[in-house]
Design a protein around this motif. Structure first.
Motif, mmCIF file in Angstrom:
data_model
loop_
_atom_site.group_PDB
_atom_site.id
_atom_site.type_symbol
_atom_site.label_atom_id
_atom_site.label_comp_id
_atom_site.label_asym_id
_atom_site.label_seq_id
_atom_site.Cartn_x
_atom_site.Cartn_y
_atom_site.Cartn_z
ATOM 1 N N GLY A 76 5.221 -3.501 -0.926
ATOM 2 C CA GLY A 76 3.809 -3.739 -1.188
ATOM 3 C C GLY A 76 3.343 -3.210 -2.526
ATOM 4 N N THR A 99 -0.404 -10.571 1.098
ATOM 5 C CA THR A 99 -0.865 -9.615 2.109
ATOM 6 C C THR A 99 -2.314 -9.861 2.496
ATOM 7 N N HIS A 103 -1.977 -12.496 5.323
ATOM 8 C CA HIS A 103 -1.869 -11.482 6.381
ATOM 9 C C HIS A 103 -0.416 -11.313 6.837
ATOM 10 N N THR A 105 2.821 -8.918 7.047
ATOM 11 C CA THR A 105 3.160 -7.496 7.075
ATOM 12 C C THR A 105 4.633 -7.324 7.422
ATOM 13 N N ASP A 106 5.085 -6.066 7.390
ATOM 14 C CA ASP A 106 6.467 -5.716 7.765
ATOM 15 C C ASP A 106 7.478 -6.599 7.035
#
Length: 551
Positions: A76, A99, A103, A105-106
């Motif tokens: 990130g 992100t 949306h 993540t991981d």
């Protein structure tokens, strides 16, 4: 002793290799991987010298640069990842949106062994939006280049690095789709899916974009590619990548035939880069469209030089103007010079004492170029527009399509257009329509969705061919199917048939694009096999196999 200790420490911080691939997959608590072989020291040393390194990036530079970018991305650290590219501003925007808007993540990125300067990698992530989540997995790649100004190796920035479906200006967005899904039906009422018909993925995207809001469905939550200006100008539709909650689809009925579509899919799968369209001349209904590559829809949106299939339109022009007649003598020398260019026939053949019909059937280029001096610069463009409905940008088939282009040109370029080169651009939909116009005697705009669904107006031609021209044009195509370059592919399909082959040269391509267009009864079809060679050998069998299904 201190120097040896520093060297040992530097060696211990090199990244691990798995089967030759740089392992950049890391957990949430891990730190950034150290770079290869003292790269930071190399950069400090380089800062003190004016020598700029040139040439392709080395293997070590490729691995180091890829590791820097991929590791920062999955942590990130957007600014650090963007700084490892040759367009930090564009990279920063898209990676931030990865992100914030998508949306995701991981994120875990696993690099695979480099292939030259290209580094393939796998991405695994989770889409998380308002209590909903879904795993996402895909493959992509990056290419390392050397910046000319300072010799620094950097990632060649392209949106496709982040996701292979992205082009310039596109974004990844997760949320309410805004456009409800659609359930597309074939002409018999069966559901059309990309799983059943892989070629129709882009067609389904186009149907949803045009009819989703009016077909009666409700929107769901999904991750999708939202197209930017460049993609919209190229008539690319938004694309759904994953659904978190499915909306209620509306229903859209199409003209596609399940029999012809299944057969078209089978035929194009036999050759790389093949595309085909089948339609009904009496109405313009599209019965099938298929591409062996399941990404870009070449069948509807391709813009390729059509080669000698263009001679159908050119012949109609020459016949109209009295510059040729099917059974009258017509010159077919080995070469003709016009506008400073020397035009050749395939293998420099010539036909001595032959007719125009013989020249058409054997696809003699010089038979057409020899008449260029008697034509106006806009004659071919006007013929294509007024009789065949092409090059006007006014077709409304129900999904995005390219309507062909026959620009007005002069001198050698105008002559090249007569044989389907120069600035002429077509696709299988366009050339199937050309054959259909000859068969039916008038232009019927092709359509995939009946105009009654949305009350749209279909394009029309401003005139039809005179009866004498039309009968001779049919004779030319019938003779070509029976005794000319199309005879082998069309064997056994007569007598109510006609065809034309084509081969279009492309700069930097070893073999030409092979074209074939034909009609039989109330069916017309056209196909192209890019870099396939002669159309009679490549696209011909595909088209003929589909026309046989009309018996």
């Amino acid at each position: 002793m201190g120097k040896r200790r520093r060297v040992a420490e530097r060696r211990r911080t090199r990244p691990a290799l798995l089967g030759g691939a740089l392992a950049v997959a890391v957990g949430a608590g891990a730190g950034l991987y150290a770079l290869y072989g003292g790269a930071a020291a190399d950069e400090r040393a380089a800062a003190g010298h004016k020598t700029v390194r040139t040439g392709p990036p080395t293997a070590a530079e490729i691995r180091t640069t890829a590791a820097r970018f991929l590791t920062a991305w999955q942590h990130g650290k957007v600014s650090a990842a963007a700084a490892a590219t040759d367009d930090p501003a564009a990279a920063d925007r898209l990676l931030t949106g990865y992100t914030k808007d998508a949306h995701l993540t991981d994120v875990t990125v696993t690099a695979r062994p480099p292939k030259g300067a290209r580094v393939p990698f796998a991405v695994r992530a989770t889409i998380a939006y308002r209590g909903l989540s879904k795993p996402l997995a895909y493959d992509s790649s990056l290419t390392v280049v050397r910046r000319a100004s300072d010799g620094r190796p950097l990632v060649d920035w392209r949106p496709a690095v982040v996701h292979p479906d992205l082009t310039d200006g596109d974004r990844l967005v997760t949320g309410a789709s805004g456009t409800p899904p659609v359930k597309a039906l074939d002409r018999d009422g069966g559901e059309i899916t990309a799983a059943r018909y892989p070629s129709l993925g882009t067609v389904l995207d186009g149907l949803r974009e045009k009819y989703g809001k009016t077909a009666g469905g409700t929107a769901g939550i999904e991750l999708r590619v939202v197209r930017g200006k460049a993609a919209k100008d190229a008539k690319l539709s938004d694309k759904t990548l994953a659904e978190l909650s499915r909306g209620t689809p509306g229903t859209v009925r199409t003209t596609l035939s399940p029999e012809f579509q299944a057969a078209a899919e089978q035929q194009v799968d036999k050759r790389a880069r093949a595309s085909v369209v089948v339609l009904r001349p009496s109405t313009g209904e599209i019965l099938a469209a298929a591409n062996s590559g399941h990404g870009f829809n070449t069948a509807f949106q391709g813009a390729l030089a059509p080669g000698s299939t263009m001679k159908i339109i050119t012949s109609s022009l020459l016949l109209d103007k009295g510059l040729a007649a099917a059974d009258k003598p017509h010159p077919c020398p080995k070469t003709v010079t016009f506008g400073g260019w020397k035009f050749h026939n395939d293998d420099d053949f010539e036909i001595k004492g032959g007719t125009f019909k013989a020249s058409f059937a054997r696809s003699c280029n010089t038979a057409f170029i020899s008449q260029a001096k008697k034509l106006g610069n806009d004659d071919l463009s006007r013929q294509a527009q007024q009789v065949f409905g092409l090059s006007r940008n006014d077709w409304a088939i129900g999904v995005p399509s390219f309507d062909g282009s026959v620009p007005v040109q002069s001198a050698a370029q105008m002559a090249a257009e007569l044989i389907g080169q120069g600035g002429v651009r077509m696709n299988p939909l366009n050339m199937a329509s050309v054959a259909a116009t000859v068969q039916s005697g008038s232009f019927h705009q092709p359509y995939l969705v009946p105009p009654s669904v949305d009350h749209r107006t279909l394009a029309t031609a401003s005139r039809t061919l005179p009866a004498r021209t039309l009968s001779q044009l049919r004779e030319l195509m019938r003779y070509t199917a029976a005794s000319g370059t199309a005879a082998e592919a069309m064997s056994g399909l007569g007598p109510d048939y006609g065809a034309k082959t084509g081969s279009a040269e492309v700069d930097g391509q070893k073999k030409p694009n092979g074209w074939f267009t034909a009609y039989r009864g109330d069916l017309a079809a056209a196909g192209v096999v890019q870099a396939g060679g002669h159309g009679g050998d490549t696209a011909g069998p595909i088209v003929a196999a589909l026309l046989k299904r009309g018996s």
